[in-house]
Design a protein around this motif. Structure first.
Motif, PDB file in Angstrom:
ATOM      1  N   ARG A  10      31.558  66.949  41.704  1.00 40.14           N
ATOM      2  CA  ARG A  10      32.069  65.786  40.973  1.00 40.14           C
ATOM      3  C   ARG A  10      33.061  65.018  41.848  1.00 40.14           C
ATOM      4  O   ARG A  10      33.015  63.794  41.950  1.00 40.14           O
ATOM      5  N   TYR A  11      33.959  65.755  42.466  1.00 39.46           N
ATOM      6  CA  TYR A  11      34.942  65.139  43.368  1.00 39.46           C
ATOM      7  C   TYR A  11      34.247  64.424  44.525  1.00 39.46           C
ATOM      8  O   TYR A  11      34.576  63.285  44.853  1.00 39.46           O
ATOM      9  N   GLU A  12      33.275  65.091  45.148  1.00 44.05           N
ATOM     10  CA  GLU A  12      32.582  64.519  46.300  1.00 44.05           C
ATOM     11  C   GLU A  12      31.830  63.245  45.927  1.00 44.05           C
ATOM     12  O   GLU A  12      31.859  62.259  46.674  1.00 44.05           O
ATOM     13  N   ILE A  13      31.175  63.257  44.787  1.00 38.68           N
ATOM     14  CA  ILE A  13      30.427  62.084  44.346  1.00 38.68           C
ATOM     15  C   ILE A  13      31.381  60.926  44.059  1.00 38.68           C
ATOM     16  O   ILE A  13      31.165  59.793  44.510  1.00 38.68           O
ATOM     17  N   ALA A  14      32.437  61.201  43.303  1.00 40.83           N
ATOM     18  CA  ALA A  14      33.406  60.153  42.971  1.00 40.83           C
ATOM     19  C   ALA A  14      34.019  59.569  44.241  1.00 40.83           C
ATOM     20  O   ALA A  14      34.187  58.348  44.355  1.00 40.83           O
ATOM     21  N   LYS A  15      34.330  60.420  45.186  1.00 37.78           N
ATOM     22  CA  LYS A  15      34.917  59.968  46.448  1.00 37.78           C
ATOM     23  C   LYS A  15      33.957  59.056  47.213  1.00 37.78           C
ATOM     24  O   LYS A  15      34.369  58.051  47.789  1.00 37.78           O
ATOM     25  N   GLU A  16      32.672  59.383  47.181  1.00 41.23           N
ATOM     26  CA  GLU A  16      31.674  58.582  47.896  1.00 41.23           C
ATOM     27  C   GLU A  16      31.489  57.198  47.288  1.00 41.23           C
ATOM     28  O   GLU A  16      31.265  56.236  48.019  1.00 41.23           O
ATOM     29  N   VAL A  17      31.571  57.085  45.978  1.00 36.21           N
ATOM     30  CA  VAL A  17      31.310  55.789  45.348  1.00 36.21           C
ATOM     31  C   VAL A  17      32.564  54.954  45.141  1.00 36.21           C
ATOM     32  O   VAL A  17      32.474  53.756  44.876  1.00 36.21           O
ATOM     33  N   MET A  21      32.808  50.608  45.515  1.00 40.07           N
ATOM     34  CA  MET A  21      33.061  49.905  44.258  1.00 40.07           C
ATOM     35  C   MET A  21      34.321  49.052  44.371  1.00 40.07           C
ATOM     36  O   MET A  21      34.352  47.912  43.905  1.00 40.07           O
ATOM     37  N   TYR A  22      35.344  49.603  44.975  1.00 39.82           N
ATOM     38  CA  TYR A  22      36.591  48.856  45.159  1.00 39.82           C
ATOM     39  C   TYR A  22      36.344  47.605  46.003  1.00 39.82           C
ATOM     40  O   TYR A  22      36.791  46.514  45.659  1.00 39.82           O
ATOM     41  N   ASP A  23      35.615  47.763  47.089  1.00 35.80           N
ATOM     42  CA  ASP A  23      35.306  46.622  47.951  1.00 35.80           C
ATOM     43  C   ASP A  23      34.499  45.566  47.211  1.00 35.80           C
ATOM     44  O   ASP A  23      34.718  44.373  47.387  1.00 35.80           O
ATOM     45  N   GLN A  24      33.574  46.006  46.391  1.00 38.23           N
ATOM     46  CA  GLN A  24      32.762  45.068  45.631  1.00 38.23           C
ATOM     47  C   GLN A  24      33.625  44.258  44.661  1.00 38.23           C
ATOM     48  O   GLN A  24      33.363  43.093  44.405  1.00 38.23           O
ATOM     49  N   MET A  25      34.671  44.867  44.129  1.00 39.52           N
ATOM     50  CA  MET A  25      35.552  44.199  43.174  1.00 39.52           C
ATOM     51  C   MET A  25      36.526  43.224  43.848  1.00 39.52           C
ATOM     52  O   MET A  25      37.212  42.479  43.164  1.00 39.52           O
ATOM     53  N   ALA A  44      34.119  55.307  39.186  1.00 36.41           N
ATOM     54  CA  ALA A  44      33.639  56.345  40.103  1.00 36.41           C
ATOM     55  C   ALA A  44      33.537  57.689  39.393  1.00 36.41           C
ATOM     56  O   ALA A  44      32.549  58.417  39.563  1.00 36.41           O
ATOM     57  N   VAL A  45      34.532  58.019  38.586  1.00 33.65           N
ATOM     58  CA  VAL A  45      34.506  59.289  37.850  1.00 33.65           C
ATOM     59  C   VAL A  45      33.392  59.266  36.799  1.00 33.65           C
ATOM     60  O   VAL A  45      32.678  60.252  36.613  1.00 33.65           O
ATOM     61  N   GLU A  46      33.225  58.132  36.144  1.00 30.58           N
ATOM     62  CA  GLU A  46      32.162  58.010  35.141  1.00 30.58           C
ATOM     63  C   GLU A  46      30.785  58.192  35.779  1.00 30.58           C
ATOM     64  O   GLU A  46      29.924  58.894  35.237  1.00 30.58           O
ATOM     65  N   ILE A  47      30.578  57.581  36.937  1.00 33.12           N
ATOM     66  CA  ILE A  47      29.313  57.732  37.647  1.00 33.12           C
ATOM     67  C   ILE A  47      29.104  59.178  38.072  1.00 33.12           C
ATOM     68  O   ILE A  47      28.016  59.736  37.925  1.00 33.12           O
ATOM     69  N   ALA A  48      30.153  59.796  38.599  1.00 34.17           N
ATOM     70  CA  ALA A  48      30.055  61.197  39.013  1.00 34.17           C
ATOM     71  C   ALA A  48      29.713  62.090  37.827  1.00 34.17           C
ATOM     72  O   ALA A  48      28.836  62.962  37.934  1.00 34.17           O
TER      73      ALA A  48
END
Length: 61
Positions: A10-17, A21-25, A44-48
């Motif tokens: 979960r941590y690894e996935i959230a960290k990757e996205v 996402m921040y840059d896109q915003m 990111a946490v929701e996606i993870a």
């Protein structure tokens, strides 16, 4: 699949996205940096969480 550390994944996935996402915003000119960080972190946490749930379903089939 029973040896998977889901909290670590979960941590690894959230960290990757998170940063993409921040840059896109960044184009959101009316959003402060703090709000942008908050929104990106929550997303990111929701996606993870969603991805982990899907992976766990796949593992139970």
């Amino acid at each position: 699949m029973s040896n998977i550390d889901w909290e670590q994944r979960r941590y690894e996935i959230a960290k990757e996205v998170l940063w993409p996402m921040y840059d896109q915003m960044r184009s959101e000119t009316f959003v402060t940096d703090n709000k942008r960080r908050q929104l990106a972190s929550e997303a990111a946490v929701e996606i993870a969480d969603y991805l982990i749930a899907e992976l766990r379903k796949e593992g139970n089939r």
